[in-house]
Design a protein around this motif. Structure first.
Motif, PDB file in Angstrom:
ATOM      1  N   ARG A 104       0.857  -1.188   0.000  1.00  0.00           N
ATOM      2  CA  ARG A 104       0.000   0.000   0.000  1.00  0.00           C
ATOM      3  C   ARG A 104       0.894   1.239   0.000  1.00  0.00           C
ATOM      4  O   ARG A 104       1.549   1.545   0.993  1.00  0.00           O
ATOM      5  N   PRO A 105       0.928   1.953  -1.153  1.00  0.00           N
ATOM      6  CA  PRO A 105       1.818   3.112  -1.237  1.00  0.00           C
ATOM      7  C   PRO A 105       1.358   4.271  -0.355  1.00  0.00           C
ATOM      8  O   PRO A 105       0.158   4.497  -0.197  1.00  0.00           O
ATOM      9  N   VAL A 106       2.309   4.996   0.197  1.00  0.00           N
ATOM     10  CA  VAL A 106       2.006   6.234   0.929  1.00  0.00           C
ATOM     11  C   VAL A 106       1.733   7.318  -0.117  1.00  0.00           C
ATOM     12  O   VAL A 106       2.447   7.428  -1.113  1.00  0.00           O
ATOM     13  N   ALA A 107       0.671   8.115   0.115  1.00  0.00           N
ATOM     14  CA  ALA A 107       0.316   9.173  -0.838  1.00  0.00           C
ATOM     15  C   ALA A 107       1.436  10.211  -0.930  1.00  0.00           C
ATOM     16  O   ALA A 107       2.108  10.498   0.067  1.00  0.00           O
ATOM     17  N   THR A 108       1.620  10.755  -2.126  1.00  0.00           N
ATOM     18  CA  THR A 108       2.697  11.737  -2.350  1.00  0.00           C
ATOM     19  C   THR A 108       2.629  12.869  -1.319  1.00  0.00           C
ATOM     20  O   THR A 108       3.648  13.287  -0.768  1.00  0.00           O
ATOM     21  N   ALA A 109       1.428  13.360  -1.057  1.00  0.00           N
ATOM     22  CA  ALA A 109       1.269  14.496  -0.130  1.00  0.00           C
ATOM     23  C   ALA A 109       1.636  14.119   1.299  1.00  0.00           C
ATOM     24  O   ALA A 109       1.821  15.006   2.138  1.00  0.00           O
ATOM     25  N   ASN A 110       1.739  12.823   1.574  1.00  0.00           N
ATOM     26  CA  ASN A 110       2.011  12.385   2.953  1.00  0.00           C
ATOM     27  C   ASN A 110       3.487  12.075   3.201  1.00  0.00           C
ATOM     28  O   ASN A 110       3.837  11.607   4.281  1.00  0.00           O
TER      29      ASN A 110
ATOM     30  N   GLY B 130      -9.329  10.855   6.955  1.00  0.00           N
ATOM     31  CA  GLY B 130     -10.204  11.520   5.991  1.00  0.00           C
ATOM     32  C   GLY B 130     -10.936  10.478   5.166  1.00  0.00           C
ATOM     33  O   GLY B 130     -10.743   9.268   5.373  1.00  0.00           O
ATOM     34  N   PRO B 131     -11.747  10.931   4.198  1.00  0.00           N
ATOM     35  CA  PRO B 131     -12.501   9.982   3.371  1.00  0.00           C
ATOM     36  C   PRO B 131     -11.593   9.087   2.534  1.00  0.00           C
ATOM     37  O   PRO B 131     -11.974   7.986   2.141  1.00  0.00           O
ATOM     38  N   HIS B 132     -10.365   9.562   2.272  1.00  0.00           N
ATOM     39  CA  HIS B 132      -9.442   8.769   1.447  1.00  0.00           C
ATOM     40  C   HIS B 132      -8.289   8.205   2.277  1.00  0.00           C
ATOM     41  O   HIS B 132      -7.180   8.024   1.783  1.00  0.00           O
ATOM     42  N   GLY B 133      -8.533   7.991   3.557  1.00  0.00           N
ATOM     43  CA  GLY B 133      -7.487   7.426   4.412  1.00  0.00           C
ATOM     44  C   GLY B 133      -6.832   8.501   5.262  1.00  0.00           C
ATOM     45  O   GLY B 133      -7.383   9.591   5.438  1.00  0.00           O
TER      46      GLY B 133
END
Ligand code: 2AM
Length: 174
Positions: free
Chosen positions: A34-40, A156-159
């Motif tokens: 599960r990749p970490v989001a770029t913004a995170n 949030g709604p997207h994790g």
């Protein structure tokens, strides 16, 4: 109703252009997980866990008083932990980074906020639940660390989202 506690941590925020480059490189490895989001993308300096919202002004004050020089961070190791977390890390101890993490720890302790007793692990998380890394991957990313920030980790709604509450500059060397 707003919760009266926040899950807080101090971190170096990965500059957006560097985060894009790192994520493109990670994705080119086609790792499972599960990749970490770029913004995170960030590097945690001190993890405070759940803290009363009312403590935030004090935390902003103690961070604003820190006088720590800026530094260069080279991320040149890709590591997978047994729990499947894959992260980038420096292969050499970075004095400036250790000084900043220690200065924060000292200031927090002086304010009566003790951190967990585990040693500071400099890492930038990229992927979770990854079963395996390919051999011989040698990254090389240079990150000029010029500021640090306080974040709240929120669902949030997207994790998970990391909301920056405030950031502060590190001292320029010139
Ligand atoms: P991780 O990426 O290795 O999970 C927000 O959760 C940030 O705080 C992440 O960088 C996370 O690291 C870190 N973190 C979460 N729990 C922690 C803990 N108990 N001690 C230190 N850092 C923690």
């Amino acid at each position: 109703m707003k919760s009266d506690a926040l899950r807080l941590f101090f971190a170096l925020d990965c500059p957006p252009a560097l985060a894009e480059v790192i994520v493109a490189w990670r994705d080119s490895l086609h790792l499972s997980g599960r990749p970490v989001a770029t913004a995170n993308l960030h590097l945690t300096l001190a993890f405070l866990g759940q803290q009363p919202r009312a403590r935030v002004p004090e935390l902003l004050g103690l961070a604003a008083r820190l006088q720590v020089p800026a530094f260069e961070l080279r991320l040149d190791r890709l590591v997978r932990r047994r729990n499947g977390l894959v992260y980038l890390a420096p292969s050499q101890p970075i004095e400036g980074l250790l000084n900043l993490a220690q200065a924060l720890r000292d200031a927090l302790l002086a304010a009566g906020i003790g951190l967990e007793n585990r040693p500071f692990l400099a890492h930038l998380s990229l992927l979770r639940h990854c079963p395996k890394l390919p051999p011989d991957v040698i990254p090389s990313f240079d990150w000029p660390a010029t500021n640090f920030a306080l974040y709240a980790s929120e669902q949030g709604p997207h994790g998970t989202q990391y909301r920056q509450l405030q950031q502060w500059p590190l001292l320029r060397n010139d």
